[in-house]
Design a protein around this motif. Structure first.
Motif, PDB file in Angstrom:
ATOM      1  N   ASN A 265       0.986  -1.549   0.111  1.00  0.00           N
ATOM      2  CA  ASN A 265      -0.598  -0.366   0.008  1.00  0.00           C
ATOM      3  C   ASN A 265       0.912   1.015   0.265  1.00  0.00           C
ATOM      4  O   ASN A 265       0.506   2.445   0.693  1.00  0.00           O
ATOM      5  CB  ASN A 265      -1.021  -0.043   1.158  1.00  0.00           C
ATOM      6  CG  ASN A 265      -2.296   0.682   0.944  1.00  0.00           C
ATOM      7  OD1 ASN A 265      -2.343   0.940  -0.273  1.00  0.00           O
ATOM      8  ND2 ASN A 265      -1.951   1.502   2.268  1.00  0.00           N
ATOM      9  N   CYS A 308      -3.433  -6.299  -0.189  1.00  0.00           N
ATOM     10  CA  CYS A 308      -2.517  -5.321   0.574  1.00  0.00           C
ATOM     11  C   CYS A 308      -2.376  -5.762   2.359  1.00  0.00           C
ATOM     12  O   CYS A 308      -3.261  -6.681   2.916  1.00  0.00           O
ATOM     13  CB  CYS A 308      -3.489  -3.835   0.982  1.00  0.00           C
ATOM     14  SG  CYS A 308      -2.568  -3.376   2.504  1.00  0.00           S
ATOM     15  N   PHE A 313      -2.992  -1.098   5.741  1.00  0.00           N
ATOM     16  CA  PHE A 313      -3.809  -0.649   6.070  1.00  0.00           C
ATOM     17  C   PHE A 313      -4.794  -0.317   7.185  1.00  0.00           C
ATOM     18  O   PHE A 313      -4.143  -1.566   8.141  1.00  0.00           O
ATOM     19  CB  PHE A 313      -5.089  -0.803   4.983  1.00  0.00           C
ATOM     20  CG  PHE A 313      -5.591  -2.487   5.526  1.00  0.00           C
ATOM     21  CD1 PHE A 313      -6.555  -2.804   5.703  1.00  0.00           C
ATOM     22  CD2 PHE A 313      -4.293  -3.479   5.155  1.00  0.00           C
ATOM     23  CE1 PHE A 313      -7.027  -3.659   5.759  1.00  0.00           C
ATOM     24  CE2 PHE A 313      -4.918  -5.117   5.142  1.00  0.00           C
ATOM     25  CZ  PHE A 313      -6.445  -5.020   5.268  1.00  0.00           C
ATOM     26  N   LYS A 319      -7.112   1.265   1.721  1.00  0.00           N
ATOM     27  CA  LYS A 319      -6.515  -0.136   0.244  1.00  0.00           C
ATOM     28  C   LYS A 319      -6.323   1.289  -0.585  1.00  0.00           C
ATOM     29  O   LYS A 319      -7.486   0.849  -1.184  1.00  0.00           O
ATOM     30  CB  LYS A 319      -6.627  -0.961   0.186  1.00  0.00           C
ATOM     31  CG  LYS A 319      -7.012  -1.960   1.009  1.00  0.00           C
ATOM     32  CD  LYS A 319      -7.505  -3.302   1.067  1.00  0.00           C
ATOM     33  CE  LYS A 319      -7.618  -4.461   2.099  1.00  0.00           C
ATOM     34  NZ  LYS A 319      -7.402  -5.527   2.179  1.00  0.00           N
TER      35      LYS A 319
END
Length: 338
Positions: A265, A308, A313, A319
């Motif tokens: 991410n 991810c 996240f 995300k």
């Protein structure tokens, strides 16, 4: 965290000497330093990897022998026309590195410019059922194939026993063996690169180039350099400013690839880098000397779908990317380079 360089790129220095099996407190500290380097810079020098220096030196010697062969011999192992089949020999000017460009018309325009002034030989798994290696006959260079495959094994051993484990240990939210499960096949790529010598003025004028600014495609890369120099890395603090990352005896250059940046991410940094002709020296007599380098590209198993990474996240960091198949992503990037 140690580092090297003053007027050059201040890359972090990660020492794996005391990593052991990855279970000690010292190993955890190494992992944490490694994670910070990957997050903040995306590049690092690695030392005490366990890959013997004499084996690295030997691989450079075999590379020199291969590229010294007559062109008609090297062309017995031609790179297939499909870009994703990254195997075999590519002559000077065949490849043009592009940075995240996939439109056919844009790619065609890029390829009309000065091509990368280099030749290469690419090798992967010798027992792959999808992409076969392309070798010159053994009698043309006895021992070459065996040495290359042995060197790949040494790189793979470090990748699985220390490298990926150290990163997982350092990252929040991951089990120590997290990355192992996505890199079980060892579908990696060893690339032998030769940048021929040429008059200095053809580089200064832009008539010839070595490799333009780009990022790597996969999970991560290890780069073995000779003593020539020429690698430059974009400063994490000044976008557009590239600084030399000179060869350091006994060290391997490491960098994060786009695939892992996406997977994280954008927590980990895939940093732009390029190869330029090194600054001329008086003894060069108007000629830029040849350069050899050996990158080892590491990629996730083709059939794995990645989403991810845990810990990358949350409510304040949604995300950015949809899940993606590893093989489809790498093929898309490779097809844009040929």
């Amino acid at each position: 965290m140690g580092s090297l360089g003053s007027d050059t790129m201040n890359l972090p220095l990660i020492d794996f000497a005391n990593f052991g099996d990855g279970t000690s407190e010292e190993a955890r500290k190494i992992g944490e330093k490694f994670y910070v380097a990957c997050r903040d810079v995306g590049f690092a020098y690695l030392i005490n990897t366990g890959i013997p220096q004499e084996k690295v030196d030997g691989m450079f010697e075999w590379s020199r022998k291969f590229f010294s062969l007559p062109t008609e011999i090297k062309q017995k192992a031609p790179h297939p026309p499909e870009g994703y089949k990254h195997r075999g020999y590519s002559g000077i000017g065949v490849e043009q590195v592009s940075q995240m460009v996939f439109d056919p018309d844009e790619l065609a325009a890029i390829r009309t410019k000065a091509p990368d002034f280099k030749e290469s030989f690419d090798i992967g798994l010798d027992d792959s059922d999808r992409i076969q290696n392309v070798w010159i006959p053994d009698e043309d260079l006895p021992g070459f194939r065996a040495y290359c495959m042995n060197f790949i094994d040494s790189c793979r051993q470090f990748q699985m026993q220390r490298l990926l484990r150290a990163l997982a240990i350092g990252m929040p939210g991951l089990s120590d063996d997290f990355f192992d499960h996505y890199h079980e096949r060892g579908d990696n790529q060893l690339r032998l690169l030769h940048y021929p010598s040429a008059p200095t003025d053809v580089f200064a004028s832009g008539q010839k180039g070595r490799i333009n600014a780009h990022t790597d495609f996969g999970t991560c890369t290890m780069l073995f350099q000779d003593d020539c120099g020429g690698l430059e890395v974009e400063s994490p603090h000044e976008p557009g400013k590239f600084l030399p990352a000179p060869p350091v005896p006994g060290a391997v250059v490491f960098n994060i690839g786009d695939f892992l940046m996406r997977w994280s991410n954008d927590t980990l940094k895939s940093t732009l880098h390029r190869v330029r002709a090194p600054p001329p020296k008086a003894e060069d007599d108007g000629t830029t000397r040849e350069r050899f380098s050996i990158p080892f590209f590491m990629t996730a198993d083709r059939e794995k779908v990645i989403d991810c990474l845990p810990g990358c996240f949350g409510p304040d960091k949604p995300k950015k990317y949809e899940p993606i198949n590893a093989g489809a992503y790498i093929d898309m990037r490779l097809n844009a380079t040929y």
